[in-house]
Design a protein around this motif. Sequence first.
Motif, mmCIF file in Angstrom:
data_model
loop_
_atom_site.group_PDB
_atom_site.id
_atom_site.type_symbol
_atom_site.label_atom_id
_atom_site.label_comp_id
_atom_site.label_asym_id
_atom_site.label_seq_id
_atom_site.Cartn_x
_atom_site.Cartn_y
_atom_site.Cartn_z
ATOM 1 N N GLN A 50 37.655 41.683 39.682
ATOM 2 C CA GLN A 50 36.237 41.503 39.366
ATOM 3 C C GLN A 50 35.802 40.041 39.377
ATOM 4 O O GLN A 50 34.599 39.768 39.408
ATOM 5 N N ASP A 51 36.738 39.109 39.367
ATOM 6 C CA ASP A 51 36.384 37.704 39.570
ATOM 7 C C ASP A 51 36.080 37.421 41.040
ATOM 8 O O ASP A 51 35.408 36.439 41.362
ATOM 9 N N SER B 149 32.313 41.114 41.412
ATOM 10 C CA SER B 149 32.015 41.597 40.062
ATOM 11 C C SER B 149 31.567 43.053 40.039
ATOM 12 O O SER B 149 31.678 43.725 39.009
#
Length: 243
Positions: A200-201, A204
């Motif tokens: 998710q970095d 996102s």
Amino acid sequence: KPSAAHPRPVVLVHGTLGNSVDNWLGLAPYLKVRGYCVFSLDYGQLEGVPFFHGLGPAEKSAGQLRVFVDTVLAATGAAETDLVGHSQGGMMPRYYLKFLGGAAKVNALVGIAPSNHGTDLNGFTELLPYFPGAADLLSKNTPALADQVTGSAFLTKLNTGGDTVPGVKYTVIATKYDEVVTPWRSQYLSGPDVRNVLLQDLCSVDLSEHVAVGLLDRVVFHEVANALDPGRATPTTCLSAFE
């Protein structure tokens, strides 16, 4: 034969209940079309259980991986290989690297949602002591599942003295929506030459959970390719899903 651009063969290591084909219907062709020489193995077979592998004792599975890597290196003439594993397949190779001489034959290990420090299955495994005989039944019938429970004898041996061995580059790709290897931060490794990545970095809005990150997620696939060839790496974003 490996290409000059990608001289190391890639060995794909499936997860628990996976196999050498189904686990890699997405990633294997993704890497092949990008010029990688790709192999995959079956390991951890139980007698009378077809198709669903990765259930036997993890220590024995690491021995099967050792034999397979030697076969790949002999067939290709390469000096080293890279390993990419999903779930148990991202954790179990560390035993091969640490105890079975694998560090001399492996350049990099990329773990996708690996069970590096075990799992509590969102607290389920903490209930085992309240059901007499349940833990023994798990160990007897599906040893690999027992080996991946947080605090197991296998994981204690694997992680004592440090998570990594010299000479190998480690990448871990985790998703915060993992419902199998929990808590998800337990997947991360500590030590030199380690890169821990949260999906998710990179994107996102990517909601992939434990199974999808290994089977379907092209954002993950792009990051795997970056780990295999950091000299040609390009930023991984949500748009990587369309590359």
